[in-house]
Motif scaffolding. Structure first.
Motif, PDB file in Angstrom:
ATOM      1  N   TYR A  59      39.943   1.593  44.539  1.00  0.00           N
ATOM      2  CA  TYR A  59      40.187   2.548  45.856  1.00  0.00           C
ATOM      3  C   TYR A  59      39.774   3.767  44.522  1.00  0.00           C
ATOM      4  O   TYR A  59      39.467   3.751  43.410  1.00  0.00           O
ATOM      5  N   THR A  60      39.236   5.000  45.490  1.00  0.00           N
ATOM      6  CA  THR A  60      38.632   6.526  44.978  1.00  0.00           C
ATOM      7  C   THR A  60      38.684   7.874  45.894  1.00  0.00           C
ATOM      8  O   THR A  60      39.161   7.141  46.767  1.00  0.00           O
ATOM      9  N   SER A  61      38.208   8.339  45.111  1.00  0.00           N
ATOM     10  CA  SER A  61      38.422   9.479  46.563  1.00  0.00           C
ATOM     11  C   SER A  61      37.118  11.100  45.422  1.00  0.00           C
ATOM     12  O   SER A  61      37.060  10.077  43.689  1.00  0.00           O
ATOM     13  N   GLN A  62      37.182  11.473  45.902  1.00  0.00           N
ATOM     14  CA  GLN A  62      36.423  12.659  44.991  1.00  0.00           C
ATOM     15  C   GLN A  62      37.263  13.549  44.250  1.00  0.00           C
ATOM     16  O   GLN A  62      36.727  14.004  42.912  1.00  0.00           O
TER      17      GLN A  62
ATOM     18  N   LEU B  34      45.062  -2.633  37.209  1.00  0.00           N
ATOM     19  CA  LEU B  34      44.575  -3.082  36.540  1.00  0.00           C
ATOM     20  C   LEU B  34      43.203  -2.172  35.008  1.00  0.00           C
ATOM     21  O   LEU B  34      42.865  -2.721  34.685  1.00  0.00           O
ATOM     22  N   LYS B  35      43.097  -1.345  35.859  1.00  0.00           N
ATOM     23  CA  LYS B  35      41.414  -0.569  35.771  1.00  0.00           C
ATOM     24  C   LYS B  35      42.035   0.441  36.621  1.00  0.00           C
ATOM     25  O   LYS B  35      41.114   0.391  37.188  1.00  0.00           O
ATOM     26  N   GLN B  36      41.203   1.783  35.677  1.00  0.00           N
ATOM     27  CA  GLN B  36      41.062   2.670  36.155  1.00  0.00           C
ATOM     28  C   GLN B  36      39.832   3.914  35.179  1.00  0.00           C
ATOM     29  O   GLN B  36      39.724   3.468  33.932  1.00  0.00           O
ATOM     30  N   GLN B  37      38.719   3.635  36.290  1.00  0.00           N
ATOM     31  CA  GLN B  37      37.276   4.128  35.666  1.00  0.00           C
ATOM     32  C   GLN B  37      37.686   5.534  34.235  1.00  0.00           C
ATOM     33  O   GLN B  37      38.923   6.411  34.351  1.00  0.00           O
ATOM     34  N   PRO B  38      37.245   4.998  32.970  1.00  0.00           N
ATOM     35  CA  PRO B  38      37.761   6.407  32.256  1.00  0.00           C
ATOM     36  C   PRO B  38      36.718   7.585  31.975  1.00  0.00           C
ATOM     37  O   PRO B  38      35.673   7.311  32.055  1.00  0.00           O
ATOM     38  N   VAL B  39      36.950   8.675  31.770  1.00  0.00           N
ATOM     39  CA  VAL B  39      36.511  10.099  32.513  1.00  0.00           C
ATOM     40  C   VAL B  39      36.665  10.658  31.148  1.00  0.00           C
ATOM     41  O   VAL B  39      37.252  11.626  31.758  1.00  0.00           O
TER      42      VAL B  39
ATOM     43  N   PHE C 123      34.490   8.953  43.422  1.00  0.00           N
ATOM     44  CA  PHE C 123      34.421   9.513  42.785  1.00  0.00           C
ATOM     45  C   PHE C 123      33.118  10.062  41.545  1.00  0.00           C
ATOM     46  O   PHE C 123      31.786   8.827  42.110  1.00  0.00           O
ATOM     47  N   SER C 124      32.157  10.819  41.281  1.00  0.00           N
ATOM     48  CA  SER C 124      31.101  11.265  40.731  1.00  0.00           C
ATOM     49  C   SER C 124      31.464  12.213  39.423  1.00  0.00           C
ATOM     50  O   SER C 124      32.365  12.885  39.877  1.00  0.00           O
ATOM     51  N   VAL C 125      30.643  11.083  38.079  1.00  0.00           N
ATOM     52  CA  VAL C 125      31.017  12.156  37.494  1.00  0.00           C
ATOM     53  C   VAL C 125      30.129  13.239  36.852  1.00  0.00           C
ATOM     54  O   VAL C 125      29.988  14.175  36.300  1.00  0.00           O
TER      55      VAL C 125
END
Length: 727
Positions: A420-423, A442-447, A505-507
């Motif tokens: 799952y992701t969004s902007q 389980l995990k969320q992209q660490p930012v 999502f975009s870093v």
């Protein structure tokens, strides 16, 4: 205290664009015109004065000198913005956890994952043996703590890519007995992979090698035989499925299947239950699957013979095939079932019915349930089909988001993994118990440094010029944004091949949002966000809808105050680069700056040449210009052919010398002709990566350097100060 160079940049940025001032005083490269007539079979002729820039071997010194001169000119124009580029790059990289790892998944008694080492460009692919207390969360904790005891490294891509300008591992597959690894690597970005083998018990790299293949490998059950797809050396299309027996010369590999029709792509895989090895053949409007027992893959049966305008994909579990198809008028696709030994569509029985308002995008089979990936109103969803006949949807948390199936290699489980992701929400992996409803993250992209509460995403609908079509648009901006018609905006879209551009999502985009830029993702026709008709209405004789949709979205967002009319940037790549070329010809006054990457801009000439990779596969996407009707229609929008004497926006054009998807000479010719005709004052810069292909440079950080350079150019043109808002 801010460095003087940055203070100076910020001051100038708010007045006259630096790149415009430098470009006005610098002399852009010029290149010779050499008349060349491109003829179509029906007699039409076009003069292509820059055709000579094409060199399939990439050895022509005059051509290479021109590309280098363009790079040098870009260096000159961009030099004053180097501090801004560096700032953007540093911000982007600071948002990446350098020693991050993927969520482990279990298969045949091992947990597989990839991890990065701080400061390194490439992943380490590894696994750990299953056992008491070993699960996805415990492995992630160990990786985060730097505890790699018990880990077995499959591939350290950093070591493999050492000293190479470009390196990529495209695919790898572990044998069924878990002992052997086959992997395919590419050293120039042209996607002509070489297969290599490794003994995982000893670490020995075996002497067997197979050159010029697709990145698509599958072991048979005997743990000695590998199936792969051999490429045509000229068109680079996958042409033949072969099998290699370990320890024998690659030249002796047996031919399993050869495809005569160049409009079909091909691949090999295994069925969900590992019972069959499958050869998949797909064109734009037709599919064909062939299957053989993985235990004895000697003879491949046809699941259902190809028929024009009948598409299907299939998987097998238990005693049946499950098939997703558009047959029998199911425009948005449906699911059917068939017995294990089927070879005909006559055996297909409807299971999940077709619906006009829901597009069936995919499915996953489990022993006790199944999952259907659906799409409606430009949003994805997952529907769980239970054994008792009931169904329920996995819940979403935002008005605009992206949701999809994650790695689920095992069928004997109650748990479904999905992403799952969004902007505004970094990529998150969940698993949900389909029996109890329990959901675990389980995990969320660490930012690092990112606070999602500071950003807002919304979905709006822009009216198309036909007066009846509504185009979905996903927006994201920093909290506090005022819809007063003064903001800068970057609008992105793709709009081809039925590829849906979902709000991820975009870093990199965070740096834009922090500087007050609104980011707009336009879900234009030619994609499949709104179902199959949305795709059909943006291809072949409907292709121009793709371009007018993009322009209509711009007009709507400016009218509604999301952006200033003179502060709109547009970006697209590959077929999205075609979009950029078309809109800059059709409505150049609506865009201050355009970023176009590996752009497909010479549509007529490319589609008239069947020796170019992808051409024959795509007649049903663009049309075959050997037919006069399609020739005339494509000629109406082909960017290279529609350049004329008028003022164009500022442009940043990027390509890779070794690109096999969109060849470098398309943007090179386009820029050369644009320089002849452009009456505008905005700079045009052309950056060629001399080592890379379609995806740009290899390595996770190098791509961000390229993106930072483009964004610095764009921000300068939009009059955006380089200083971000404080969180």
């Amino acid at each position: 205290m801010k460095p003087i160079s940055l203070l100076l940049a910020a001051t100038v940025l708010m007045s006259t664009p630096i790149t415009s001032a430098i470009a006005a005083s610098a002399t852009p490269p010029d290149v010779a015109k050499k008349p060349h007539i491109v003829r179509a079979p029906h007699g039409a002729e076009r003069n292509d004065e820059y055709y000579w820039l094409r060199d399939d071997k990439r050895e022509n010194e005059e051509m290479l000198a021109y590309l280098k001169a363009e790079n040098a000119y870009t260096d000159t124009v961009m030099a004053p913005l180097k501090p801004v580029e560096d700032t953007l790059y540093d911000e982007i990289v600071a948002r990446i956890k350098q020693d991050d790892s993927s969520v482990p998944y279990r298969e045949r008694g091992w947990w597989y994952y990839s991890r990065f080492v701080a400061g390194k460009d490439y992943p380490v692919h590894a696994r750990r043996k299953d056992g008491p207390g070993v699960d996805a969360l415990s492995i992630q904790k160990a990786n985060e703590a730097g505890d790699f005891a018990g880990e077995q490294v499959l591939l350290d891509v950093n070591a493999l890519g050492e000293g190479k300008d470009y390196y990529s591992v495209g695919d790898f597959d572990v044998s069924q007995d878990n002992r052997l690894l086959a992997y395919a690597d590419d050293t120039n970005g042209r996607r002509q992979y070489t297969v290599r083998f490794k003994n995982l018990e000893t670490g020995e790299v075996l002497p067997d090698q197979i050159a010029n293949v697709e990145a698509n490998l599958i072991w048979a059950d005997d743990n000695r035989t590998l199936f792969y797809v051999e490429k045509d050396p000229e068109t680079l299309l996958g042409k033949r499925v072969k099998k290699h027996v370990l320890g024998t010369p690659a030249g002796d590999d047996a031919l399993v299947y050869e495809e005569e029709d160049d409009s079909f792509y091909m691949g090999v895989g295994r069925s969900r239950d590992d019972k069959y090895i499958v050869i998949g053949l797909s064109s734009t409007v037709s599919n064909e699957y062939r299957y053989a027992p993985a235990a004895d893959p000697q003879s491949f049966a046809v699941l259902a013979a190809r028929e024009r305008d009948v598409e299907y994909d299939a998987d097998h579990l238990g005693d049946r095939w499950v098939i997703r198809t558009n047959a029998d008028g199911a425009t948005n696709f449906k699911l059917v079932t068939a017995p294990s030994d089927t070879t005909s569509r006559q055996d297909w029985k409807d299971w999940v019915a077709h619906r006009d308002d829901v597009f069936v995008e995919g499915f996953e089979l489990f022993d006790g349930f199944s999952v259907v990936a659906e799409r409606a109103n430009a949003l994805e969803s997952l529907r769980v089909l239970k054994a008792d006949g009931g169904s329920e949807y996995v819940k979403a948390d935002e008005p605009a988001y992206s949701m999809g199936l994650s790695a689920n290699p095992e069928t004997d489980t109650d748990w479904l993994r999905y992403t799952y992701t969004s902007q505004t929400t970094p990529a998150t992996t969940y698993e949900i118990n389909t029996r109890t409803g329990e959901r675990r993250q389980l995990k969320q992209q660490p930012v690092p440094g990112y606070d999602r509460s500071q950003y807002v995403t919304e979905r709006v609908w822009a009216p198309a010029r036909d007066g009846k079509t509504k185009i979905p648009v996903t927006l994201v901006y920093r909290k506090g944004f005022q819809r007063d018609g003064t903001a800068p905006m970057l609008q992105y879209a793709y709009g081809s091949y039925g590829a849906s551009m979902d709000p991820n999502f975009s870093v990199t985009n965070v740096s834009l949002l922090d500087r007050g830029v609104v980011y707009a993702l336009a879900h234009i026709r030619g994609g499949q966000e709104m179902g199959r008709k949305w795709y059909d209405d943006g291809k072949l004789y409907n292709k121009i809808n793709t371009f007018t949709d993009f322009i209509d979205v711009t007009d709507y967002l400016v009218k509604e105050g999301y952006a200033a009319k003179d502060r709109v940037a547009a970006m697209g790549g590959s077929a999205g680069g075609l979009l950029m070329g078309a809109v800059s010809n059709m409505a150049p006054e609506k865009y201050r700056v355009i970023l176009t990457l590996v752009p497909f801009v010479d549509v007529v000439t490319t589609m008239l040449d069947p020796t170019i990779p992808l051409t024959t596969n795509e007649y049903d996407e663009w049309g075959n210009p050997e037919e006069k009707g399609y020739y005339d229609y494509i000629l109406k929008y082909s960017p290279y052919d529609n350049l004329e004497a008028k003022a164009y926006p500022a442009m940043f054009v990027g390509t890779g010398l070794w690109d096999s998807q969109v060849q470098y000479w398309e943007p090179a010719k386009y820029v050369a002709r644009l320089r002849d005709l452009n009456t505008g004052t905005g700079p045009v810069v052309f950056r060629t990566n001399m080592e890379a292909g379609h995806g740009g440079k290899s390595g996770r950080f190098r791509q961000y350097r390229e993106r930072a350079e483009m964004f610095a150019f764009m921000l300068d043109q939009l009059g955006v100060a380089d200083t971000p808002a404080a969180n």
